[in-house]
Design an enzyme around this catalytic site. Structure first.
Site, PDB file in Angstrom:
ATOM      1  N   HIS A 142      38.021  39.722  37.934  1.00 35.56           N
ATOM      2  CA  HIS A 142      37.697  39.163  39.255  1.00 35.56           C
ATOM      3  C   HIS A 142      38.497  39.805  40.385  1.00 35.56           C
ATOM      4  O   HIS A 142      38.304  39.438  41.545  1.00 35.56           O
ATOM      5  CB  HIS A 142      37.956  37.654  39.216  1.00 35.56           C
ATOM      6  CG  HIS A 142      39.398  37.345  38.951  1.00 35.56           C
ATOM      7  ND1 HIS A 142      40.000  37.612  37.737  1.00 35.56           N
ATOM      8  CD2 HIS A 142      40.371  36.858  39.743  1.00 35.56           C
ATOM      9  CE1 HIS A 142      41.265  37.284  37.806  1.00 35.56           C
ATOM     10  NE2 HIS A 142      41.521  36.819  39.007  1.00 35.56           N
ATOM     11  N   ASP A 151      43.305  30.108  31.878  1.00 33.12           N
ATOM     12  CA  ASP A 151      44.185  30.903  32.723  1.00 33.12           C
ATOM     13  C   ASP A 151      45.442  30.074  32.953  1.00 33.12           C
ATOM     14  O   ASP A 151      45.363  28.891  33.265  1.00 33.12           O
ATOM     15  CB  ASP A 151      43.490  31.168  34.069  1.00 33.12           C
ATOM     16  CG  ASP A 151      43.714  32.575  34.564  1.00 33.12           C
ATOM     17  OD1 ASP A 151      44.891  32.953  34.689  1.00 33.12           O
ATOM     18  OD2 ASP A 151      42.725  33.278  34.841  1.00 33.12           O
ATOM     19  N   ASP A 194      48.668  34.664  34.065  1.00 25.68           N
ATOM     20  CA  ASP A 194      48.605  35.317  35.373  1.00 25.68           C
ATOM     21  C   ASP A 194      49.959  35.939  35.740  1.00 25.68           C
ATOM     22  O   ASP A 194      50.995  35.273  35.661  1.00 25.68           O
ATOM     23  CB  ASP A 194      48.237  34.230  36.407  1.00 25.68           C
ATOM     24  CG  ASP A 194      47.879  34.787  37.758  1.00 25.68           C
ATOM     25  OD1 ASP A 194      46.826  35.415  37.867  1.00 25.68           O
ATOM     26  OD2 ASP A 194      48.660  34.571  38.709  1.00 25.68           O
ATOM     27  N   GLU A 242      48.884  39.095  31.971  1.00 28.01           N
ATOM     28  CA  GLU A 242      48.516  40.019  33.053  1.00 28.01           C
ATOM     29  C   GLU A 242      49.817  40.586  33.599  1.00 28.01           C
ATOM     30  O   GLU A 242      50.689  39.837  34.043  1.00 28.01           O
ATOM     31  CB  GLU A 242      47.763  39.275  34.154  1.00 28.01           C
ATOM     32  CG  GLU A 242      47.201  40.236  35.196  1.00 28.01           C
ATOM     33  CD  GLU A 242      47.077  39.659  36.593  1.00 28.01           C
ATOM     34  OE1 GLU A 242      46.305  40.207  37.382  1.00 28.01           O
ATOM     35  OE2 GLU A 242      47.764  38.661  36.902  1.00 28.01           O
TER      36      GLU A 242
HETATM   37  C1  NOJ Z   1      46.366  37.676  39.654  1.00 29.64           C
HETATM   38  C2  NOJ Z   1      45.018  37.051  39.705  1.00 29.64           C
HETATM   39  O1  NOJ Z   1      44.168  37.728  38.828  1.00 29.64           O
HETATM   40  C3  NOJ Z   1      44.571  37.093  41.138  1.00 29.64           C
HETATM   41  O2  NOJ Z   1      43.228  36.755  41.300  1.00 29.64           O
HETATM   42  C4  NOJ Z   1      45.466  36.177  41.924  1.00 29.64           C
HETATM   43  O3  NOJ Z   1      45.167  36.281  43.290  1.00 29.64           O
HETATM   44  C5  NOJ Z   1      46.930  36.527  41.716  1.00 29.64           C
HETATM   45  N1  NOJ Z   1      47.266  36.844  40.366  1.00 29.64           N
HETATM   46  C6  NOJ Z   1      47.800  35.383  42.155  1.00 29.64           C
HETATM   47  O4  NOJ Z   1      47.671  34.324  41.241  1.00 29.64           O
END
Ligand code: NOJ
Length: 577
Positions: free
Chosen positions: A327, A89, A197, A255
């Site tokens: 998650h 990640d 992320d 993401e």
């Molecule tokens: C996306 C992540 O998947 C999540 O778990 C996180 O809280 C936020 N980005 C901030 O990094």
């Protein structure tokens, strides 16, 4: 396919109640049995754990809670030995406020690294640090203002997530260079790529204008930071600096909350050199009202429209990712399925529906077991910063009652996905010998990996067979997608088709069934409801001779004549060539 491990909840090896790297190593054979190609590890870097590791204070070290760099190298070698690749990640929209970059940045307005983060003075004419004096009205994703006042230097810093996750300023080329160097360091160590992320939030509209206020006290800044003006430039630069010319086969997935199809194509068109694929969010927003806490039932026609548009939009250029869970999302069998009497059938039906689309499927730990939501009834059971932040913002302001918010959390909280993996029926489900950091779901006595591996009719074996099909049958991986019955509220139907190469082979030379025909075709039919459904005859025309390639129910048959009735949550794939 890619399997996501959320290390904190996967397997504990040392009895402290928190999963760790050695624990993951102990369970690698479960992933091999499932047929996994790539493992995505949620963050294991050094972190104060304000957001369970998505707040990183050292990008080039492992948090002691998870182990050491040596443990990481061992895990990587053990994974590679089994033919599994490992994707890290990458969390670089923000760092932790305890990262040395931020400590320097906040130390003085004149520090060299001041401009590595977004520092701004109070709103004009307002006293710094007083209510409403924040530089703009943006809400943070975790509730409350997206700005934190820093007494020492008299300015505010931007944090789209928690106040312990200050946003890095990607406008500054030194920030970008430092990120590239860090990524290269991990690739040189042997990792096989990155899940990036919230990577489409790294470019903000200069001026950071106020957003529209739709609920509560704060505004929605997302139009000013979602796929912002320089995001494609930044990703192309990253590609050139980090990935181009490396001989290994690497995987990159961004993401990208709020991404449009048009931007999805730009991000994933291989000719542009950005990322291999993105996670879009449309389908996981279909049961949201004004916010995710305002839960409404899914309409199947909306799901079809969303997936249909993404399949069509990325058919020629770009590539889709396919996911139900991660998650951050509630468990799919509890969300769009039926976690009561039809748990097994609905988990299989939803898996079949997703995995037969075109794109790369992602499976989140426990999804392959049909794990359900946590079922928490009290706010004390929750640990997630987002859940607690919104509970306090909305309940304290009187926007909702505590009971209403608890009902929302029960459906939507991220902790639903984060209860420990249910390995067996023993106390704490084989996850730990200590006290788990988040309660194990009591239903582990029935729903667990050990029981499911022993039962060929289990959700686990169904996922295993779906994954094998993708490996073995080219039309599953590559075939064109065509949506049927867009208006039907219960039956999800589509076809896939692939022209064969010469001599009855798939496009990559893999053998495919049948001979003498140039086309391999699938008809996918899924009853997304708890009542029997008759498949409209028009859909079945020409399929009565077809074979059943896979089905949720063992005794499923091909249509007889022009009729086929699907039982509750029954799904099947017909193949003709
Ligand atoms: C996306 C992540 O998947 C999540 O778990 C996180 O809280 C936020 N980005 C901030 O990094």
């Amino acid at each position: 396919m890619v399997y996501q491990v959320y290390p904190r909840s996967f397997q504990d090896s040392d009895g402290d109640g928190i999963g760790d790297l050695r624990g993951i190593e102990q369970r690698l054979d479960h992933l091999v049995a499932l047929g996994v190609d790539v493992v995505w590890l949620s963050p294991v870097y050094r972190s104060p754990q304000d957001d369970n590791g998505y707040d990183i204070s050292d990008y080039q070290d492992i948090d002691p809670m998870f182990g050491t760099l040596e443990d990481f190298d061992r895990l990587l070698a053990a994974a590679h030995d089994r033919g599994l690749r490992v994707v890290m990640d990458l969390v670089v929209n923000h760092s932790s406020d305890e990262h040395e970059w931020f400590l320097a940045s906040r130390s003085a307005r004149t520090d060299d690294k001041r401009d590595w983060y977004w520092w701004r003075p109070a709103r004009e004419g307002m006293e710094p640090g007083t209510p409403g004096a924040e530089p703009n009205n943006w809400r943070s994703f975790f509730g409350g203002s997206a700005w934190e006042f820093d007494e020492a230097t008299g300015e505010y810093y931007l944090h789209l997530f928690s106040r312990k996750q200050p946003d890095l300023n990607w406008e500054n080329p030194d920030v970008r260079r430092a990120v590239h160097d860090m990524m290269t360091w991990w690739l040189d160590r042997g990792v096989d790529g990155f899940r990036m992320d919230v990577i489409n939030l790294i470019s903000k509209v200069p001026g950071l204008p106020d957003g529209e206020v739709r609920y509560g006290a704060y505004g929605d800044g997302s139009p000013f930071y979602t796929s912002g003006p320089r995001v494609h430039e930044f990703l192309q630069e990253m590609h050139r600096e980090v990935f181009a010319g490396r001989p290994e086969k690497l995987l990159t997935v961004g993401e990208t909350p709020g991404v449009t199809i048009e931007d999805g194509v730009l991000f994933t068109d291989p000719e542009r050199g950005e990322v291999d694929m993105v996670f879009q969010f449309e389908h996981v927003g279909l049961d949201h009202g004004e916010s995710k806490w305002d839960v409404k039932p899914l309409r199947l026609t909306d799901l079809k429209a969303t997936f249909g548009r993404w399949q069509a939009g990325l058919a020629e250029r770009g590539w889709n990712s396919l996911y139900w869970n991660n998650h951050d999302q509630p468990r799919i069998v509890s969300r769009f399925g039926d976690d009561g009497v039809h748990r097994v059938a609905s988990a299989k039906a939803l898996a079949l529906l997703l995995h037969l689309h075109r794109g790369t499927p992602y499976v989140y730990q426990g999804e392959e077991l049909g794990m359900t939501n946590a079922g928490f009834t009290s706010i004390d059971q929750y640990q997630d910063i987002e859940s607690l932040g919104h509970f306090h913002e909305l309940v304290d302001a009187g926007v909702v009652t505590p009971e209403q918010m608890l009902a929302s959390l029960r459906a939507m909280s991220r902790d639903n996905a984060r209860t420990p993996v249910q390995w067996d029926a023993s106390e704490h489900a084989g996850f730990t010998t200590g006290t788990p950091w988040l309660a194990v779901n009591p239903n582990h006595v029935e729903i667990n990996a050990e029981a499911e591996r022993a039962d060929l009719g289990s959700v686990f074996h169904f996922y295993r067979r779906l994954i094998a099909l993708r490996h073995d049958v080219p039309v599953v991986a590559l075939g064109d997608f065509h949506l049927l019955l867009p208006e039907h509220e219960a039956v999800y139907a589509f076809t896939r088709a692939l022209d064969r190469g010469p001599a009855g082979e798939g496009p990559d030379g893999a053998a495919s069934a049948g001979s003498g025909s140039s086309r391999d075709e699938l008809l996918v039919l899924v009853n997304v409801s708890g009542t029997a459904q008759e498949v409209p005859a028009a859909v079945l025309a020409g399929w009565d001779e077809a074979d059943v390639l896979i089905a949720t129910h063992d005794d499923a048959g091909a249509p007889s004549g022009s009729t086929l009735t699907l039982r509750p949550w029954e799904g099947l794939v017909l193949r003709r060539s």
